[in-house]
Design a protein around this motif. Structure first.
Motif, mmCIF file in Angstrom:
data_model
loop_
_atom_site.group_PDB
_atom_site.id
_atom_site.type_symbol
_atom_site.label_atom_id
_atom_site.label_comp_id
_atom_site.label_asym_id
_atom_site.label_seq_id
_atom_site.Cartn_x
_atom_site.Cartn_y
_atom_site.Cartn_z
ATOM 1 N N ILE A 63 -54.213 14.829 -12.929
ATOM 2 C CA ILE A 63 -54.461 13.662 -12.075
ATOM 3 C C ILE A 63 -54.229 12.385 -12.862
ATOM 4 O O ILE A 63 -53.616 11.432 -12.390
ATOM 5 C CB ILE A 63 -55.889 13.714 -11.486
ATOM 6 N N GLY A 64 -54.718 12.377 -14.104
ATOM 7 C CA GLY A 64 -54.530 11.200 -14.937
ATOM 8 C C GLY A 64 -53.061 10.942 -15.241
ATOM 9 O O GLY A 64 -52.607 9.810 -15.274
ATOM 10 N N LEU B 235 -50.246 12.197 -13.543
ATOM 11 C CA LEU B 235 -49.359 12.033 -12.394
ATOM 12 C C LEU B 235 -49.846 10.979 -11.407
ATOM 13 O O LEU B 235 -49.065 10.437 -10.651
ATOM 14 C CB LEU B 235 -49.217 13.368 -11.640
ATOM 15 N N GLY B 236 -51.153 10.770 -11.417
ATOM 16 C CA GLY B 236 -51.693 9.869 -10.414
ATOM 17 C C GLY B 236 -52.281 10.651 -9.266
ATOM 18 O O GLY B 236 -51.772 11.699 -8.886
ATOM 19 N N TRP C 5 -51.291 -0.519 -10.547
ATOM 20 C CA TRP C 5 -51.966 0.635 -9.956
ATOM 21 C C TRP C 5 -52.381 1.529 -11.115
ATOM 22 O O TRP C 5 -51.598 1.786 -12.006
ATOM 23 C CB TRP C 5 -50.983 1.363 -9.033
ATOM 24 N N ASN C 6 -53.645 1.953 -11.129
ATOM 25 C CA ASN C 6 -54.116 2.689 -12.298
ATOM 26 C C ASN C 6 -53.708 4.160 -12.281
ATOM 27 O O ASN C 6 -54.104 4.921 -13.153
ATOM 28 C CB ASN C 6 -55.647 2.555 -12.437
ATOM 29 N N GLY C 7 -52.922 4.527 -11.296
ATOM 30 C CA GLY C 7 -52.456 5.904 -11.218
ATOM 31 C C GLY C 7 -53.475 6.833 -10.604
ATOM 32 O O GLY C 7 -53.179 7.999 -10.363
ATOM 33 N N LEU C 8 -54.654 6.316 -10.384
ATOM 34 C CA LEU C 8 -55.701 7.159 -9.820
ATOM 35 C C LEU C 8 -56.078 6.673 -8.426
ATOM 36 O O LEU C 8 -55.706 7.274 -7.435
ATOM 37 C CB LEU C 8 -56.938 7.156 -10.740
ATOM 38 N N ASP C 9 -56.804 5.607 -8.394
ATOM 39 C CA ASP C 9 -57.349 5.223 -7.095
ATOM 40 C C ASP C 9 -57.521 3.726 -6.903
ATOM 41 O O ASP C 9 -58.098 3.296 -5.912
ATOM 42 C CB ASP C 9 -58.705 5.901 -6.893
#
Lengths: 292, 470
Positions: free
Chosen positions: A96-97, A99-100, B246-250
């Motif tokens: 997740i970290g 790839l997003g 965009w932090n790539g997460l949320d």
């Protein structure tokens, strides 16, 4: 009841839909005979996380962990050359970290859908082809939206699910009342072309997808007849064509077909925009190979 | 293939281009509009004014309902409310508007070509169609009305997914829980207040100390107070963005020069617009753009090339649909060799925030510089109609000359501001005295009553000066 692709109501009974021009008679298709797969809890939750911005990595990781097949597939793709991680990714949190969250959610959705609808040993080859087209169309749909300076939120799902009805019908072939000779390729193709829209829409409605996505699934082959969500439906058609061009390696013929179709005028796109999309076919093929 | 020849070629079918085309066609000229979109109307109809006002209408009704019902019945929008549902009438409104425009254009016998235009020479325009066709048109006059698009400043990665601009903000699926708006101008403030009214936690990051800096300070201060009354909403002035991603997460993370960090689910970049002139190859027509990418024109909207005109957003501020339409009219009259007539010196500004803001004429500060003024005020909570409709927030401020007679300006914030400002516009244009608003009778109850109250305030101050000599 008459086929109204714009209706948001679930279709529960016999639907009369016009078939293509060389078969002018109205055919009937009873959608209630379809075995509509329930979206597995994990996939449903992933889709919900996809739709709602109020989501976080921890929650998605926890959700994915509940389905090991899903989780392992996500990790496999995250470690693939396509994403070229410098360090092997060993956990979902790392995936997740790296790839997003959105990328992982899209991947997880794709993988779970594949297992759900696109897996039937009798039609494996055909389903594999439909699945590859779905992935490619999902990617292209996002890029078409971006080229048009339009939000990409719905586009990926429209592209991914646009022909899901074909996979659904193939999976249900043995149980349908309709007599379709699955060995007769042209008859099978005609059957799938005629009914995949209504079948796909029935599935999308049962999964409670937003109305514009249901409409895109139902109407993308007749985008110029759409009364609502016309531009999203036209984008879905274009994504479908781009996906075919990519996977069949037939840019030129598809380019000409797209230019002649009227969709460019509808979407306010021009040849250089189209070329900008077609130039990404290698990238899309690589992505499809990894995820598929 | 021989070029098609027209008396007038209009590039762009937004409000200013349409106005120009219709004027010329009505005078019997052969007119062609070249528009890159399939639909007429431009960004105003399809991406900006009409769609955003549709959403605003819903947001304003929610806001008014909350005010009316208070704690008796909490009004909240469900988390999964689809944005399209909140604009459910938008497609119909756009279609209706488009149908009217199409009808007008076709009734006048105007040729419409969908394509991307560029100059081939001072009198020739090359048009590239969506299917790759290329055609050259020849025009005795050319009117450039190609509008503008959102500006993407360096360092702001607009991806139309997490970092949006005004073209893509309204095609989100769902309302985000939080939104950062970069820009304190009209577009930024409108969207910020709309989304705030819908329950989104909005942070405005504004380079200027106050938003809508061109307005009377009382108006922008009032806007900020009203905006910050929405839960979780804040205006940050003098904010210089140093980094955003965009932090790539949320979340989109925005870092400011002062060290602050703002996190939100989405970000709207509303940092101005750039004229759609860069693709026109104006140099082939003998034209140049300014440093800011605009075309320079005289008072008749004529460029340095006598038969080429430019109107609307292509010539820079105020870049309003209303001013663009007037410019289109002027350019058309000039191209036709007809007198321009008097018009358009008194142009109101209408800002569709929640609540609305509108202004016409000069500000209090400008009036003081010109020799002094008397200012009359009316609070909307003093106006019966505002109380009845449960929108008592707001005020009207009228600027008169130092004698408290001639109306010089009006500045208003509150629902109905963009309508009632026209009373002041008329008074200014006719050189009316403030006494008009005291001596004449308005319908009761109406928002126009605010003028009487503000006028009485001026009269009271005027009389006090007369008595005391000060």
């Amino acid at each position: 009841m008459a086929w109204d692709p714009a209706s948001e109501a679930p279709i529960t009974g016999v639907v009369e839909i016009p078939t293509n021009a060389d078969q002018p008679s109205i055919a009937e298709f009873d959608v209630s005979q379809l075995d509509l797969p329930m979206l597995p809890d994990v996939a449903a939750e992933v889709m919900e996380l996809c739709q709602h911005e109020d989501t976080d990595a921890a929650r998605l990781s926890e959700t994915l962990h509940r389905d090991q097949t899903l989780a392992s597939n996500v990790l496999r793709v995250a470690n693939s050359p396509l994403y070229a991680p410098a360090v092997p990714i060993a956990s979902l949190a790392q995936a997740i970290g790296r790839l997003g969250l959105r990328q992982v959610a899209d991947l997880a959705l794709s993988v779970s859908l594949r297992g759900l609808v696109f897996r039937d040993s009798h039609h494996a080859e055909q389903l594999r082809r439909y699945w590859n087209e779905a992935l490619a169309a999902g990617f292209f749909a996002k890029e078409v939206a971006r080229t048009r300076r339009s939000n990409v939120d719905s586009a990926f799902l429209c592209g991914l699910l646009h022909d899901i009805g074909k996979a659904l019908l193939l999976s249900n072939l043995d149980t349908l009342d309709q007599t379709v000779d699955s060995q007769d390729r042209s008859e099978l193709t005609r059957f799938l072309e005629d009914y995949h829209g209504v079948a796909g829409r029935a599935l999308a409605v049962s999964w409670k997808l937003p109305p514009q996505i249901c409409a895109a699934i139902a109407e993308h082959h007749d985008w110029n007849q759409a009364a609502e969500h016309r531009q999203l439906i036209a984008m879905t058609w274009l994504a479908d064509r781009l996906a075919c061009a990519c996977l069949e390696d037939d840019d030129t013929a598809t380019r000409d077909q797209i230019l002649e179709s009227g969709v460019m005028e509808e979407l306010d796109l021009y040849p250089d925009d189209l070329d900008g999309l077609l130039v990404r076919t290698d990238e899309v093929r690589a992505m499809v190979e990894e995820v598929a | 293939m021989e070029s098609r020849v027209f008396d007038v070629i209009v590039l762009g079918a937004g409000p200013s281009g349409q106005q120009a085309a219709i004027q010329c066609a009505a005078a019997g000229r052969s007119v062609c509009i070249v528009e890159q979109s399939r639909s007429l109307g431009g960004a105003c109809v399809h991406r900006g004014t009409i769609p955003s006002k549709s959403l605003r209408e819903t947001a304003q009704r929610f806001s008014a309902l909350r005010q009316q019902l208070g704690d008796a019945l909490p009004i909240t929008i469900p988390d999964d409310m689809k944005l399209a549902s909140l604009m459910h009438r938008m497609e119909g409104v756009v279609e209706a508007h488009s149908a009217v425009m199409n009808d007008q254009v076709h009734r006048q016998g105007i040729t419409v070509i969908q394509g991307r235009a560029s100059f081939a020479s001072p009198h020739e325009v090359e048009v590239r169609g969506p299917r790759g066709s290329v055609e050259t048109l020849r025009g005795d006059s050319v009117i450039v009305a190609t509008g503008s698009r959102p500006r993407t400043p360096e360092g702001i990665p607009v991806d139309h997914e997490n970092v949006l601009d005004s073209d893509s903000i309204l095609s989100m699926n769902y309302l985000p829980p939080s939104l950062t708006v970069v820009g304190g101008g009209i577009v930024g403030c409108e969207y910020a207040s709309i989304f705030a009214s819908l329950g989104v936690r909005v942070t405005i990051l504004d380079r200027a100390p106050r938003p809508l800096a061109f307005l009377d300070p009382e108006l922008s201060e009032s806007f900020v107070r009203r905006f910050e009354r929405n839960q979780g909403c804040v205006h940050v002035g003098s904010a210089v963005v140093t980094e955003m991603a965009w932090n790539g997460l949320d979340e989109v993370v925005t870092r400011l020069e002062n060290g602050w960090e703002v996190r939100s689910a989405k970000l709207l970049c509303a940092a101005g617009r750039i004229a759609n002139v860069d693709h026109l190859r104006v140099e082939r027509a003998g034209l140049e753009t300014t440093d800011r990418g605009y075309l320079e024109v005289d008072e008749h909207c004529r460029t340095s090339v006598p038969h080429i005109y430019a109107v609307g957003d292509t010539i820079g501020p105020p870049a309003l649909a209303s001013t663009g339409m007037e410019q289109g009219r002027r350019a058309a009259r000039a191209a036709l060799g007809q007198p321009i007539g008097t018009s358009g010196e008194t142009i109101p500004v209408g800002i569709y925030t929640i609540p609305e803001i509108s202004a016409v004429g000069i500000t209090e500060a400008q009036a003081q510089q010109q020799g002094g003024c008397i200012v009359g005020r009316a609070r909307f909570d003093e106006v019966a109609r505002a109380q009845i409709t449960a929108v008592p927030d707001g005020f009207l401020k009228i600027i008169t000359d130092q004698n408290g007679e001639r109306v010089l300006g009006a500045h208003c914030i509150g629902e109905g501001a963009t309508e009632i400002v026209h009373l002041a516009q008329t008074a200014i244009a006719h050189g009316d005295s403030i006494d008009f608003f005291v001596e004449n009778i308005f319908n009761f109850p109406t928002m126009a009553e605010a003028y009487r109250l503000a006028a009485l305030d001026v009269v009271r101050q005027r009389d006090a000066v007369a008595v005391t000599g000060r």
